[in-house]
Design a protein around this motif. Structure first.
Motif, PDB file in Angstrom:
ATOM      1  N   PRO A 104      -0.721  46.394   7.656  1.00 14.11           N
ATOM      2  CA  PRO A 104       0.012  45.353   6.910  1.00 14.11           C
ATOM      3  C   PRO A 104       1.467  45.227   7.356  1.00 14.11           C
ATOM      4  CG  PRO A 104      -0.456  47.246   5.503  1.00 14.11           C
ATOM      5  CD  PRO A 104      -1.242  47.434   6.756  1.00 14.11           C
ATOM      6  N   GLU A 107       1.537  42.910  10.281  1.00  7.83           N
ATOM      7  CA  GLU A 107       1.369  41.525   9.832  1.00  7.83           C
ATOM      8  C   GLU A 107       2.674  40.991   9.242  1.00  7.83           C
ATOM      9  OE1 GLU A 107      -1.188  39.339  10.136  1.00  7.83           O
ATOM     10  OE2 GLU A 107      -1.981  40.883  11.481  1.00  7.83           O
ATOM     11  N   ARG A 110       5.000  40.164  12.131  1.00  7.51           N
ATOM     12  CA  ARG A 110       4.564  38.962  12.854  1.00  7.51           C
ATOM     13  C   ARG A 110       4.953  37.677  12.125  1.00  7.51           C
ATOM     14  NH1 ARG A 110      -0.539  41.889  13.539  1.00  7.51           N
ATOM     15  NH2 ARG A 110      -0.607  42.779  15.635  1.00  7.51           N
ATOM     16  N   PRO A 265      -6.012  43.246   3.028  1.00  9.81           N
ATOM     17  CA  PRO A 265      -4.991  44.017   3.743  1.00  9.81           C
ATOM     18  C   PRO A 265      -5.214  45.521   3.704  1.00  9.81           C
ATOM     19  CG  PRO A 265      -4.131  43.241   1.647  1.00  9.81           C
ATOM     20  CD  PRO A 265      -5.474  42.602   1.820  1.00  9.81           C
TER      21      PRO A 265
END
Length: 390
Positions: A104, A107, A110, A265
């Protein structure tokens, strides 16, 4: 010449173990003596009557109709342990991913947008959401202490974890490989109750289907992490989802993506990468090629999932009878009687059994007449016969 048909791309290092002067190897061979396979589904294929053996360049054999092959007297070989290091590394990586919330966190990074100063502020504000923990002192339970389970247990111990293991069918060979610091659990429930991390390394059987279920997840130390790099069905996915939602499980790591887990997640799912290293594919191909070659050339059986282990040297100048039969009384007596009736003297004999199958190797000093082979084949319960010349 032996004919070996490949149903998938097999590592060249494995194929090189089959000498060209004795083996014809290709993907389009007619009437093969053996099949080499990785992922091809043989349940949907017509397996020629000429096939004497099947080699799976990997550990699992769910894609092979093992029971049907047993009924035909065909051994199915696999490569246990050849991919053990590759799977071990993926398990360890997943443990670290779960402990440090890396998936997570990646992510989150990103999705960041803005100037350098804005990104810096977002990072500093957001990192508190991904605080993890370190592995030393945490407990890991390993269910199944085969080649992979032993490597996982030993590696976790080296990381400073408290490791428990359970395997009522552990072999002596694997016991010798296991670090003495790994503690013995008395049952699956005993292991689960002592562990925050659980890693399963067992085959998929009726007894192991949904081995990790809601009841056992409740027994785990909180918040638990389940690692499944064996088979998807060993873990109850609905129970995992409920525990993740309730917060009693921190993460679920597996090698089997499922629609139920999409977008979650707390799920670390890899696309069946367990044995997907060049080294593992080479090792699996080499091991299974060696086993097929030994069986075809001498009748010896090593690492078969349906046949007993049967290894007897084949001296030069001998001929050998290889006989597969139902494991029922008086089979050896009937075989030796047939040999006597044809005035064949036995130089050596090995008989092994496994479940409903028995396997016999008989060495003699003279040529084995076709009539003798035909007579043995007529014995009720005999599934396959073969003459091997050294």
């Amino acid at each position: 010449m032996f004919k070996v048909k490949t149903l998938n791309n097999i590592s060249v290092y494995g194929l090189e173990r089959l000498p060209r002067d004795r083996y014809e190897v290709a993907s389009d061979i007619q009437n093969p003596d053996a099949l080499m396979v990785r992922s091809a589904d043989l349940h949907k294929a017509e397996i020629p009557a000429s096939v004497k053996a099947i080699g799976r360049a990997g550990a699992g054999t769910n894609n092979i109709p093992v029971a049907a092959m047993s009924a035909r007297g065909v051994p199915v070989f696999n490569a246990p342990g050849a991919n053990a290091n590759a799977v071990k590394e993926l398990v360890l990586a997943s443990m670290l991913l779960a402990a440090r919330n890396i998936a997570p966190a990646l992510e989150f990074v990103r999705g960041l947008e803005g100037s350098e100063d804005e990104l810096h502020k977002l990072v500093e504000d957001g990192k508190k959401n991904y605080v993890g923990f370190e592995l030393p002192g945490r407990s890991l339970g390993v269910i199944g202490l085969g080649a992979i389970g032993v490597k996982v247990a030993n590696a976790a111990l080296e990381l400073g974890m408290e490791v428990y293991g359970y395997d009522p069918a552990m072999t002596v060979h694997n016991a010798w490989q296991l670090n003495s610091g790994v503690r013995q659990a008395l049952s699956v429930d005993d292991l689960v109750s002592k562990s925050q991390f659980i890693s399963v390394h067992v085959p998929l059987l009726d007894a192991t289907r949904k081995l990790i279920n809601a009841e056992r997840i409740r027994l785990m130390k909180k918040p638990g992490v389940v690692l499944n790099f064996a088979r998807a069905e060993i873990v109850d996915e609905d129970a995992v989802l409920a525990a993740l939602a309730a917060g009693t499980m921190r993460a679920y790591a597996c090698d089997f993506p499922s629609g139920k887990f999409k977008g979650n997640p707390k799920v670390i799912a890899t696309p069946h990468l367990g044995a997907s290293t060049g080294e593992a594919e080479d090792n699996c191909a080499i091991m299974v090629a060696d086993q097929l070659r030994e069986f075809l050339e001498s009748g010896n059986v090593r690492n078969s999932v349906n046949f007993p282990e049967a290894v007897m040297p084949l001296p030069a100048g001998k001929q050998r009878l290889s006989i597969v039969n139902a494991n029922v009384p008086n089979m050896v007596g009937q075989i030796t009687t047939a040999l006597a009736q044809h005035h064949i003297n036995i130089a050596d004999l090995l008989n092994k059994s496994r479940g409903e199958l028995a396997y016999t190797l008989v060495d003699v000093d003279q040529a084995i007449p076709a009539e003798l082979v035909a007579d043995i084949a007529k014995i009720k319960g005999v599934l396959a016969t073969r003459v091997i010349v050294s």
